[in-house]
Design an enzyme around this catalytic site. Sequence first.
Site, PDB file in Angstrom:
ATOM      1  N   HIS A  95       0.773  -1.235   0.000  1.00 15.78           N
ATOM      2  CA  HIS A  95       0.000   0.000   0.000  1.00 15.78           C
ATOM      3  C   HIS A  95       0.809   1.294   0.000  1.00 15.78           C
ATOM      4  O   HIS A  95       0.278   2.355  -0.307  1.00 15.78           O
ATOM      5  CB  HIS A  95      -0.915  -0.003   1.231  1.00 15.78           C
ATOM      6  N   TYR A 135     -13.598   5.601  10.467  1.00 21.75           N
ATOM      7  CA  TYR A 135     -12.758   6.099   9.373  1.00 21.75           C
ATOM      8  C   TYR A 135     -13.350   5.644   8.048  1.00 21.75           C
ATOM      9  O   TYR A 135     -13.586   4.458   7.843  1.00 21.75           O
ATOM     10  CB  TYR A 135     -11.352   5.514   9.557  1.00 21.75           C
ATOM     11  N   SER A 183     -12.447   6.528   3.913  1.00 24.55           N
ATOM     12  CA  SER A 183     -11.502   7.288   3.114  1.00 24.55           C
ATOM     13  C   SER A 183     -12.146   7.883   1.879  1.00 24.55           C
ATOM     14  O   SER A 183     -13.162   7.418   1.389  1.00 24.55           O
ATOM     15  CB  SER A 183     -10.348   6.398   2.688  1.00 24.55           C
ATOM     16  N   THR A 215      -5.287  10.778   0.098  1.00 16.66           N
ATOM     17  CA  THR A 215      -6.645  10.564   0.590  1.00 16.66           C
ATOM     18  C   THR A 215      -6.972  11.583   1.671  1.00 16.66           C
ATOM     19  O   THR A 215      -6.085  12.215   2.234  1.00 16.66           O
ATOM     20  CB  THR A 215      -6.808   9.157   1.204  1.00 16.66           C
TER      21      THR A 215
END
Length: 677
Positions: free
Chosen positions: A391, A505, A507, A518
Amino acid sequence: MAALRLSPAVRKLKLKALCWAASPGERCIARAPVGGWTLQRASSSSSIPDTDYLHQSIVPTHHFQKSLPRLPIPKLQDTVCRFLNAQRPLLDNDQYRRTEQLAHDFEQGIGKQLHEELVAQDKKNKHTSYISGPWFDMYLSARESVVLNFNPFISFNPDPNPAHNNQLIRAVNMTVSAVRFMKTFRAGILEPEIFHLNPAKSDTAVFKNIIRFVPTSISWYGAYMVNAYPLDMSQYYRLFNSTRIPRPVQDELFTNDSGKHLLVMRNGHFYIFDVIGQDGKITKPAEILAHFKYILSDSSPPPEFPLGYLTSENRDTWSSLRQRLLEAGNAEVLNKIDCAVFCVCLDDITIKDHVELSHNMLHGNGFNRWYDKSFSFIFTKDGCAGVNFEHSWGDGVAVLRLLNEVFKDTINRPAALPTTQPAAVDSSHNVQKLEFKLDDVLKEGILNAKEKFSTSVSSLSMDATEFKKGGKVLLKKHNLSPDSVAQLTIQMAFLRQYNKTVPTYESCSTAAFKHGRTETIRPATIYTQKCCEAFVKEPSKHSISDLKAMIGECSKYHWQLTKEAAMAQGFDRHLFALYHMTKSKGMPLPELFQDPSYIQINHNILSTSTLTSPAVQSGGFAPVVPDGFGVGYGVHDNWIGYNISSYPARDVKEFIKCIYKSLDDIFDVLDGQSING
């Protein structure tokens, strides 16, 4: 350029077009813009030059990159206001008052100084965004294993042609299509990534023939004039020939595009063969088929010390062991792994259900993976296909574009058919099996990594549900944001199970800006809290019209948060950049960043991300905290799906039940029916 400072009126127009949830910062599952647009848009390219390419865009791939607007830094007072709004449903009155005072003190004191320094620093670095450097540092300096902590997965839908859902056929087809994507991108003829608000005007041959002649310094504005919004494509070059290299303190992203070979893993063994020939052409599909078949015919048992486990280790431990590997004479084989175009994992398992599919694509058995590659295609024995990706190098927008293009290309122009015969080539001369020199320290390190991996993945539970009573179509008829309802459901389910509102959360991509990454949407709000309590605790005290109105309030506010996040007007990235600045300067940590409430809101018990695309079956990731849930979801036209993970601190099966009950209640209310508590 002065023109980059868009007026508020222009910004309002822009954010109508640019609001979709995408890749998370710590976990990434992307969502294609509305209605599977990515596939539809890709099909509008001009003629295909030859079978080595996906298409030939007359507008160069990076035509808009130079003129993309820069990522704005929010006003500090707006950031503080948004931060406090997000804290309100999480804190009691006393806690909130303390946090409110600390936030305002920060705004008037050290925060003001840090903000001014950040703005000044940003003005000196106009080639990038203010968040890019800190975000890379955050990922690459993390010492935790990338497995479960960072790498997510996305699984493909089955090929519409059942005969093509075969391990060998899919591996060949997706390999060829991915290399076509790479060649198209590197030739500069991959269509630019553009969000078309009015495709009838902008996704046309006329527009493309005009815009290609507009100078790159102002090309973005030319697109904007017809409500088309080019997106940042700076991450795409890390898709191929890229690997995350473990280093002490902070890892390194390595890319060497001279590599022509594919890395294939099977049964814990490593193989390479060229997918691009000396003439620059893609290796013939029949030859790739022969090479894959040759690899599958290797009857060697798994190695006693499977090296793949090392990529699941703590990064400092892995860094030390990698150095040991180099010193033991493995530099050449490691370089071949690092330089490989991408990785293909051929798994000797048959998938029995969705949960097993998720576990296999998210972490697998540990020894048949190289988790540090930018991405790996995974193919099971029964033809299920997915991607696991590292990632740090980028976010879901780039990965999803690759997946969509590959899926579409394998359907429209499959390189191999069930009738395709392997080429009459001697694969033993073309396929190299990599061998490693291991000393006792390395062998012990591999066994330790294996034990830690097994302990870690055995603690992860996953479950899924599909709600078939309605989806995007029905919700839009009620003028509701589908994403807001999906998020409201998550809040309602957690309240039903644990009687709490917790940090959440979601995104949102900021790819509308140069080197955007992001921003965070905070779905737990005073509106969701009020609505959830009404549904869960006292449904009989409220009329159906009142409950509908509450859902509408949640939708309206969630849409506002989404618009702000898409325009980089959240609070999380701004505060993170200020926090990063204090740490990098060795300054004392401001009181706000030491406040338990600030620490708590960054302990995201509900980490969520959404994904809908014609190419994608599901996606998933592990929780970001030990007492959390990892929630991947997709709102489709007529159904809603959730794919959820947890560690032992949470009961994922019960949470799935609460999700379904909450969806049932919401859709009953929308249908004019009363609900039972």
